[in-house]
Write an enzyme that holds these catalytic residues in place. Structure first.
Site, PDB file in Angstrom:
ATOM      1  N   GLU A 242       0.822  -1.207   0.000  1.00  0.00           N
ATOM      2  CA  GLU A 242       0.000   0.000   0.000  1.00  0.00           C
ATOM      3  C   GLU A 242       0.860   1.262   0.000  1.00  0.00           C
ATOM      4  O   GLU A 242       0.511   2.261  -0.625  1.00  0.00           O
ATOM      5  CB  GLU A 242      -0.931  -0.005   1.206  1.00  0.00           C
ATOM      6  CG  GLU A 242      -2.001  -1.094   1.183  1.00  0.00           C
ATOM      7  CD  GLU A 242      -1.467  -2.455   1.591  1.00  0.00           C
ATOM      8  OE1 GLU A 242      -2.155  -3.456   1.335  1.00  0.00           O
ATOM      9  OE2 GLU A 242      -0.355  -2.521   2.154  1.00  0.00           O
TER      10      GLU A 242
ATOM     11  N   PRO B 263      12.200 -13.658  -0.859  1.00  0.00           N
ATOM     12  CA  PRO B 263      11.022 -13.995  -0.045  1.00  0.00           C
ATOM     13  C   PRO B 263      10.247 -12.750   0.384  1.00  0.00           C
ATOM     14  O   PRO B 263      10.828 -11.689   0.635  1.00  0.00           O
ATOM     15  CB  PRO B 263      11.631 -14.701   1.175  1.00  0.00           C
ATOM     16  CG  PRO B 263      12.953 -15.214   0.691  1.00  0.00           C
ATOM     17  CD  PRO B 263      13.441 -14.188  -0.283  1.00  0.00           C
TER      18      PRO B 263
ATOM     19  N   GLY C  82      13.932  -3.694   0.069  1.00  0.00           N
ATOM     20  CA  GLY C  82      14.051  -2.502  -0.758  1.00  0.00           C
ATOM     21  C   GLY C  82      14.852  -2.667  -2.033  1.00  0.00           C
ATOM     22  O   GLY C  82      15.051  -1.686  -2.753  1.00  0.00           O
TER      23      GLY C  82
ATOM     24  N   ILE D 167       2.834  -5.842 -11.173  1.00  0.00           N
ATOM     25  CA  ILE D 167       3.042  -4.649 -11.995  1.00  0.00           C
ATOM     26  C   ILE D 167       4.514  -4.275 -12.112  1.00  0.00           C
ATOM     27  O   ILE D 167       4.990  -3.902 -13.193  1.00  0.00           O
ATOM     28  CB  ILE D 167       2.218  -3.460 -11.444  1.00  0.00           C
ATOM     29  CG1 ILE D 167       0.727  -3.707 -11.673  1.00  0.00           C
ATOM     30  CG2 ILE D 167       2.634  -2.156 -12.119  1.00  0.00           C
ATOM     31  CD1 ILE D 167      -0.165  -2.598 -11.149  1.00  0.00           C
ATOM     32  N   GLU D 168       5.265  -4.371 -11.003  1.00  0.00           N
ATOM     33  CA  GLU D 168       6.642  -3.860 -11.010  1.00  0.00           C
ATOM     34  C   GLU D 168       7.531  -4.525 -12.055  1.00  0.00           C
ATOM     35  O   GLU D 168       8.180  -3.826 -12.846  1.00  0.00           O
ATOM     36  CB  GLU D 168       7.259  -3.979  -9.628  1.00  0.00           C
ATOM     37  CG  GLU D 168       8.574  -3.237  -9.493  1.00  0.00           C
ATOM     38  CD  GLU D 168       8.920  -2.951  -8.049  1.00  0.00           C
ATOM     39  OE1 GLU D 168       9.016  -1.769  -7.679  1.00  0.00           O
ATOM     40  OE2 GLU D 168       9.094  -3.921  -7.283  1.00  0.00           O
TER      41      GLU D 168
END
Length: 432
Positions: free
Chosen positions: A56, A271, A318, A345-346
């Protein structure tokens, strides 16, 4: 104290054997002890945006800059990993905008009261759902408008909420607006009690958050640090998860699939949850762990693995986007063993040929859009090795799949501006 406080306390006590297994930080803030924020500047209402966790938070990348032009924005997050990601994106680093990031409180009345006293929002936006009755009731008492944005209510969640509808209907009915991703979600929100005239279909901000690019800063450095051979094909499996028994997991599934695709195929697994890093490493024989190779030089090298084995574990937070940028084929995890999927999407925004398993219910609208555009491959665990091998052997097919996926993303963008318009109007109304 309200009637829910003792119920929450009892539930916390009964579930302690489960939640206490994972270390959680910042307990004072979880109980509402948030440092008071300075008063908002004159003429600039303060908007609190609550994002549950990492996914989110990522969806806010395109929204927050649109809002900070007109309002003061504060972001609240519930999980430790979500807090870290929000501070990376918005807390003064290289993110899209610098805004305060705070911990969202538990739904005890005293914690909510302390939190609202410290933040003093003029309006609240809840990303996707995350409706807590005490929080909503406290906002209503303070005349703070509350809206859901990027609203999503999966079929699995809807079944659970529907059983509690007699208790939750007034909470849903109290919303000043629900901007949801599609018509199916709109029907579910209305069925839960949101007035139809307050429920609008605005699309998903996750399409807007997609940064369509051909390269990612830090990708080459990541590949070099891990020892990835850029002359050999690489499969990146992101957000991988456990199986339905202790003897299976998606890392082991992907290891077998890449062996079937050919001995030269390299595999990097990332993971979804940090507590699974050691379990994932055990499923990837001889893997190189990112946490080890990124540690200070001069260590003893234990657990470093061998790059020649072609198995790599991204056990950091990250860096998944940078890993996807290195991939020849991407596989989106938590989708092969009934965990309801992760966001595809990424990798598709990076032009990568992308595979997802059949259990993608939490991202059904997005995956179905990609399927309709022939921009993603959906297959079972038994088929994933076949599809990985087929894509790796056909560069033209990989490129075409990636470009169709990117075209689908572009066609669905624009929800962030629609959400910004809604929230700006709520913030102005609440700030009067």
């Amino acid at each position: 104290m309200n009637m829910l406080d003792p119920l929450y306390a009892l539930a916390g006590l009964l579930t302690a054997p489960v939640w206490s297994r994972k270390a959680r930080a910042d307990w004072p803030a979880r109980f509402g002890r948030t440092a008071p924020l300075p008063g908002a500047a004159a003429g600039r209402p303060r908007l609190l945006i609550h994002a549950v966790s990492v996914g989110e938070v990522g969806a806010l990348r395109s929204l927050v800059p649109l809002l900070t032009a007109h309002a003061e924005v504060v972001i609240s997050v519930g999980t430790d990993t979500g807090i870290a990601r929000a501070r990376e994106l918005f807390g003064g680093g290289t993110g899209a905008a610098r805004v305060p990031v705070v911990r969202y409180p538990l739904d005890f009345s005293f914690a909510v009261r302390r939190f609202l006293d410290a933040v003093r929002p003029d309006a609240v936006a809840l990303v996707e759902l995350e409706l807590w009755p005490t929080f909503i009731r406290a906002c209503r008492r303070r005349s703070i408008p509350v809206a859901v944005i990027n609203g999503r209510l999966s079929s699995r969640s809807f079944k659970g909420y529907r059983r509690l509808r007699p208790f939750l209907r007034s909470t849903f009915a109290s919303l000043d607006g629900a901007a949801v991703q599609d018509e199916t979600y709109a029907e579910r929100f209305i069925a839960m009690g949101v007035p139809a005239d307050r429920c609008t279909v605005t699309g998903s901000m996750k399409w807007d958050a997609a940064a369509i690019a051909d390269s990612v800063a830090g990708a080459d450095a990541l590949g070099a640090a891990l020892g990835i051979d850029r002359g050999r094909p690489l499969v990146v499996a992101g957000s991988t998860g456990p199986g339905q028994s202790a003897a299976e997991n998606e890392e082991a599934l992907m290891h077998a699939a890449c062996l079937a695709a050919g001995p030269e195929v390299q595999l990097l697994c990332a993971p979804r949850r940090p507590e699974r890093f050691d379990e994932a490493a055990a499923a990837l024989p001889g893997c190189v762990r990112r946490s080890v190779v990124s540690s200070a030089a001069g260590g003893d090298g234990r657990g470093r693995g061998s790059a020649s084995a072609g198995r790599f574990l991204l056990d950091t937070i990250g860096e998944l986007r940078a890993a996807y940028a290195l991939a020849d084929v991407a596989v989106v995890g938590r989708s092969f063993f009934g965990l309801h999927g992760s966001d595809p999407i990424e990798p598709i925004a990076l032009g990568k040929a992308t595979i997802i398993g059949p259990a993608y219910g939490d991202f059904g609208t997005i995956v179905e859009a990609f399927r309709g555009a022939e921009g993603i491959v959906v297959c079972s665990g038994a088929e994933v090795g076949h599809h990985v091998g087929g894509l790796l052997s056909d560069p033209a097919r990989r490129r075409a799949l990636g470009e169709r996926g990117r075209a689908c993303i572009r066609a669905h963008q624009g929800a962030s501006q629609r959400h910004a318009d809604l929230l700006w109007s709520l913030a102005r109304a609440g700030g009067r």
